[in-house]
Design an enzyme around this catalytic site. Structure first.
Site, mmCIF file in Angstrom:
data_model
loop_
_atom_site.group_PDB
_atom_site.id
_atom_site.type_symbol
_atom_site.label_atom_id
_atom_site.label_comp_id
_atom_site.label_asym_id
_atom_site.label_seq_id
_atom_site.Cartn_x
_atom_site.Cartn_y
_atom_site.Cartn_z
ATOM 1 N N GLU A 175 -8.830 -9.394 -10.270
ATOM 2 C CA GLU A 175 -9.434 -10.421 -9.235
ATOM 3 C C GLU A 175 -10.847 -9.220 -8.883
ATOM 4 O O GLU A 175 -10.368 -7.833 -8.455
ATOM 5 C CB GLU A 175 -7.920 -9.614 -8.066
ATOM 6 C CG GLU A 175 -8.188 -10.651 -6.646
ATOM 7 C CD GLU A 175 -6.669 -9.720 -5.783
ATOM 8 O OE1 GLU A 175 -6.586 -8.757 -6.040
ATOM 9 O OE2 GLU A 175 -6.406 -9.741 -5.214
ATOM 10 N N GLY A 210 -1.351 -5.025 0.224
ATOM 11 C CA GLY A 210 -2.312 -4.471 -0.565
ATOM 12 C C GLY A 210 -2.757 -5.113 -2.441
ATOM 13 O O GLY A 210 -2.302 -6.202 -2.444
ATOM 14 N N SER A 211 -3.245 -3.650 -2.870
ATOM 15 C CA SER A 211 -3.802 -3.640 -4.023
ATOM 16 C C SER A 211 -2.187 -4.109 -5.331
ATOM 17 O O SER A 211 -1.735 -3.510 -4.878
ATOM 18 C CB SER A 211 -4.609 -3.033 -5.078
ATOM 19 O OG SER A 211 -3.840 -2.247 -4.403
ATOM 20 N N THR A 212 -2.555 -4.906 -6.634
ATOM 21 C CA THR A 212 -1.637 -5.014 -7.164
ATOM 22 C C THR A 212 -0.647 -3.572 -7.813
ATOM 23 O O THR A 212 -0.067 -2.441 -7.835
ATOM 24 C CB THR A 212 -1.659 -5.212 -8.557
ATOM 25 O OG1 THR A 212 -1.039 -6.984 -8.132
ATOM 26 C CG2 THR A 212 -0.236 -5.119 -9.571
ATOM 27 N N LYS A 221 0.320 2.063 9.334
ATOM 28 C CA LYS A 221 -0.832 2.464 8.471
ATOM 29 C C LYS A 221 -1.579 1.240 8.158
ATOM 30 O O LYS A 221 -1.995 0.475 7.167
ATOM 31 C CB LYS A 221 -1.079 3.541 7.479
ATOM 32 C CG LYS A 221 -1.628 4.272 6.787
ATOM 33 C CD LYS A 221 -2.437 4.527 5.290
ATOM 34 C CE LYS A 221 -2.822 3.805 4.716
ATOM 35 N NZ LYS A 221 -4.415 3.502 5.015
ATOM 36 N N CYS A 242 -6.022 -12.917 -0.671
ATOM 37 C CA CYS A 242 -4.907 -12.742 -1.614
ATOM 38 C C CYS A 242 -5.482 -14.541 -2.514
ATOM 39 O O CYS A 242 -4.978 -14.009 -3.876
ATOM 40 C CB CYS A 242 -4.189 -12.023 -1.053
ATOM 41 S SG CYS A 242 -3.323 -13.091 0.016
ATOM 42 N N GLU A 292 3.921 -7.296 -1.247
ATOM 43 C CA GLU A 292 2.556 -8.126 -1.054
ATOM 44 C C GLU A 292 0.979 -8.122 -1.610
ATOM 45 O O GLU A 292 0.572 -7.304 -1.187
ATOM 46 C CB GLU A 292 2.296 -9.183 0.193
ATOM 47 C CG GLU A 292 3.973 -9.360 0.982
ATOM 48 C CD GLU A 292 4.395 -10.472 0.135
ATOM 49 O OE1 GLU A 292 3.621 -11.160 -0.663
ATOM 50 O OE2 GLU A 292 6.020 -10.397 0.877
HETATM 51 P P1 NAD Z 1 -5.207 -0.987 -0.911
HETATM 52 O O1 NAD Z 1 -3.739 -1.340 -2.326
HETATM 53 O O2 NAD Z 1 -6.398 -0.676 -2.106
HETATM 54 O O3 NAD Z 1 -5.091 -0.705 0.147
HETATM 55 C C1 NAD Z 1 -3.510 -1.210 0.743
HETATM 56 C C2 NAD Z 1 -3.133 -0.351 1.884
HETATM 57 O O4 NAD Z 1 -2.948 0.554 1.127
HETATM 58 C C3 NAD Z 1 -4.794 0.359 2.394
HETATM 59 O O5 NAD Z 1 -4.447 0.378 3.715
HETATM 60 C C4 NAD Z 1 -4.769 2.373 1.516
HETATM 61 O O6 NAD Z 1 -5.117 2.451 2.530
HETATM 62 C C5 NAD Z 1 -3.556 1.923 1.602
HETATM 63 N N1 NAD Z 1 -3.526 3.063 -0.181
HETATM 64 C C6 NAD Z 1 -4.216 2.716 -0.386
HETATM 65 N N2 NAD Z 1 -3.820 4.283 -1.735
HETATM 66 C C7 NAD Z 1 -2.467 4.104 -1.672
HETATM 67 C C8 NAD Z 1 -1.224 5.337 -1.933
HETATM 68 N N3 NAD Z 1 -1.667 6.360 -2.739
HETATM 69 N N4 NAD Z 1 -0.543 5.629 -0.949
HETATM 70 C C9 NAD Z 1 -0.348 4.652 -0.302
HETATM 71 N N5 NAD Z 1 -1.153 3.896 0.925
HETATM 72 C C10 NAD Z 1 -2.385 3.798 -0.341
HETATM 73 O O7 NAD Z 1 -5.777 -3.259 -0.918
HETATM 74 P P2 NAD Z 1 -7.344 -3.264 -0.115
HETATM 75 O O8 NAD Z 1 -8.436 -2.837 -0.589
HETATM 76 O O9 NAD Z 1 -7.561 -3.013 1.241
HETATM 77 O O10 NAD Z 1 -6.902 -4.930 0.123
HETATM 78 C C11 NAD Z 1 -7.488 -6.087 -0.636
HETATM 79 C C12 NAD Z 1 -5.869 -6.145 -1.188
HETATM 80 O O11 NAD Z 1 -4.917 -6.608 -1.208
HETATM 81 C C13 NAD Z 1 -5.966 -7.550 -2.479
HETATM 82 O O12 NAD Z 1 -5.548 -7.131 -4.023
HETATM 83 C C14 NAD Z 1 -5.490 -8.656 -1.929
HETATM 84 O O13 NAD Z 1 -4.874 -9.195 -3.227
HETATM 85 C C15 NAD Z 1 -3.414 -8.392 -1.535
HETATM 86 N N6 NAD Z 1 -3.763 -9.025 -0.019
HETATM 87 C C16 NAD Z 1 -2.527 -9.047 -0.665
HETATM 88 C C17 NAD Z 1 -1.916 -10.254 -0.149
HETATM 89 C C18 NAD Z 1 -0.576 -10.837 0.425
HETATM 90 O O14 NAD Z 1 -0.329 -11.343 1.137
HETATM 91 N N7 NAD Z 1 0.311 -10.729 -1.230
HETATM 92 C C19 NAD Z 1 -2.983 -10.158 1.223
HETATM 93 C C20 NAD Z 1 -3.874 -10.028 2.025
HETATM 94 C C21 NAD Z 1 -4.660 -8.938 0.881
#
Ligand code: NAD
Length: 497
Positions: A401, A244-246, A191, A302, A267
């Site tokens: 962040e 994605g985000s924490t 996804k 990130c 991650e």
């Molecule tokens: P996000 O958490 O908003 O979204 C990530 C993914 O989760 C998207 O596909 C989104 O549609 C999905 N999502 C959102 N709500 C959801 C829910 N309720 N249930 C299931 N899935 C859901 O993050 P973002 O804004 O897309 O990305 C930025 C974040 O990613 C930053 O916090 C960044 O630090 C992190 N990141 C971490 C790494 C790592 O390797 N640690 C690498 C890249 C990015």
């Protein structure tokens, strides 16, 4: 080096056929509901196309396909050498389609075309081929058993993997998951983020062309709260892997607890400290690196070096060097091969970044570079790389962040104080140390609670080393053979002889 000019890329952008449908069982298909959403380019606000807005009904179909193909053994029981060959073909197809994929990535996400072409696409292909290459070179174990017993310790694919990825490195983050997930024989539902789904959708067809059987890789574009949540709560998904985000990472743990206790590997975010001691071997290199650590990929990284911790005795000399170095990072049209800072992913993210800049002002930090939205006339979402001096680690801009090009500069007086400030965050993804003192480098590296520590550089690493976080930056690791732990179950088989 590509010989394509901005005009060439713009022409290709006009000619590009954009696929926005889901990929299920080897075919592109509309969402079950028929719903779509608009895909808007942050480069100039143009409409790129309509994207299938998948939800729980699509998740059910995809999981059913994935389970059926997994159980059939068509991929899961294929000899590792054959999976290896297929993964390498898949990687080669990414490279053959590098220009098309790079263009999709840049239009969709706003990053410079040169980054998409020379960093994202090769990095994604490398993640596929490295994992594929490894899979026929890993051996299981025989336990130290009594004479009349044989104890086998084996790894087997976990089954159906849900992979939920972010928008900042859309293709590369997807392939950090797909490489080990597919190489170990799982069936996957990918996804992508609703903000940048195009490359994930495109490579699904390349996977089938490479020989990955239909139904093994399914791609469901859509929103997190609809299709993402449905995967999180699905009782027949064995493992969720997430970048994605924490905030959302924590939500996925709740979904797993509310459903089938699926494994959840996360991650997540970061607020990484870049610590420059007075005895740094090369202050110019440290300054250039500090600038790129916050400006590369528009700061949407990130591991962005978003907190610059500088020993007070050199701060007055060092900060002007960083400000000067940051002048070489200028937002411009992402389709121009000379551009090194593109557009932020969308208006929402731009407004978030601008609101953090506002909070830096109101908390009393001193703006010494950037700070404004620019190139508004293009219709795109561009923000100047920005530096705040005089930041205290308690300020919002130092704790949260931002995920944009905003650097907080914090002074320190001793190694102990630097370590205390560096660790004073909920995150623990990465950190860097600049010093010529080998003992100080080692002792500081040991004291930092971070999954990656760089010495006298920022952001080193390749597929050979694990990548992931301590604390609320996540669990488990992407890259390296350690990533395979997420995609396999460990089995002990005792045979009475
Ligand atoms: P996000 O958490 O908003 O979204 C990530 C993914 O989760 C998207 O596909 C989104 O549609 C999905 N999502 C959102 N709500 C959801 C829910 N309720 N249930 C299931 N899935 C859901 O993050 P973002 O804004 O897309 O990305 C930025 C974040 O990613 C930053 O916090 C960044 O630090 C992190 N990141 C971490 C790494 C790592 O390797 N640690 C690498 C890249 C990015």
């Amino acid at each position: 080096m590509t010989t394509l000019t901005r005009a060439d890329w713009e022409q290709r952008a006009r000619d590009l056929k954009i696929e926005g449908r889901a990929f299920l069982n080897g075919e592109y298909t509309d969402a079950v509901s028929g719903e779509t959403f608009e895909c808007i380019s942050p480069v100039d606000g143009r409409l790129l196309g309509k994207i299938a807005s998948c939800d729980a009904a699509d998740a059910d179909c995809a999981v059913e396909n994935a389970r059926a193909t997994f159980n059939s053994g068509v991929w899961s029981r294929l000899a590792p050498t054959k999976r290896k060959a297929t993964m390498i073909r898949f990687a080669s197809l990414l490279k053959q389609h590098a220009e098309e994929l790079a263009l999709l990535e840049t239009l969709d996400m706003g990053k410079p075309i040169s980054d998409s072409l020379y960093i994202d696409v090769p990095g994604a292909a490398q993640a596929l081929s490295w994992s594929g290459e490894a899979i026929d070179k890993i051996y299981d174990e025989v336990a130290a058993t009594p004479h009349d017993q044989l104890g086998l310790v084996t790894r087997e694919p976990v089954g159906v993997v849900g992979a939920i990825v972010p928008w900042n490195f859309p293709l590369m983050m997807a392939c950090w998951k797909l490489g080990p997930a597919l190489s170990t024989g799982n069936s996957v539902i990918l996804k992508p983020s609703e903000k940048s789904p195009l490359t994930a959708i495109r490579i699904a067809a390349l996977a089938v062309e490479a020989g990955i059987p239909k139904g093994v890789l399914n791609v469901l574009p859509g929103y997190g709260h609809t299709v993402g949540k449905a995967l999180g709560l699905h009782n027949d998904v064995d493992t969720l892997v997430f970048t994605g985000s924490t905030k959302i990472a924590k939500q996925l743990m709740v979904y797993a607890g509310e459903s089938n206790m699926k494994r959840v590997w996360l991650e997540a975010g970061g607020k990484s400290p870049n610590i420059v001691f007075a005895d740094a071997p090369d202050l110019q290199a440290a300054a250039e690196s500090a600038a790129s650590a916050i400006a590369f990929n528009q700061g949407e990284v990130c591991t962005a070096g978003s907190r610059l911790l500088v020993e007070r005795s050199i701060k007055d000399k060092f900060l002007p060097m960083v400000i000067e170095a940051l002048k070489t990072w200028k937002p411009g049209n992402p389709l121009d091969p000379a551009t090194n800072v593109g557009a932020l992913v969308d208006t929402q993210q731009m407004n978030t970044v601008l609101s953090y800049i506002e909070s830096g002002h109101s908390d009393g930090a001193k703006l010494v570079a950037g700070g404004k939205r620019i190139l508004q006339e293009t219709g795109g979402t561009y923000v100047e790389p920005t530096i705040f001096d005089g930041v205290s680690n308690a300020m919002k801009i130092a704790q949260e962040e931002i995920f944009g090009p905003v650097l907080s500069v914090i002074a320190f007086d001793s190694a102990e104080e630097a370590i205390q400030i560096a660790n004073d965050t909920p995150y623990g993804l990465a950190a860097a140390i600049w010093t010529q003192d080998i003992s100080k480098a080692h002792l500081t590296a040991k004291a930092l609670r971070a999954g990656s520590v760089w010495v006298n550089q920022y952001d080193g690493g390749d597929m050979t080393a694990p990548f992931g976080g301590f604390k609320q930056s996540g669990n488990g690791r992407d890259k390296s053979l350690h990533a395979f732990d997420k995609y396999t179950e460990l089995k002990a088989t005792w045979i009475k002889l």
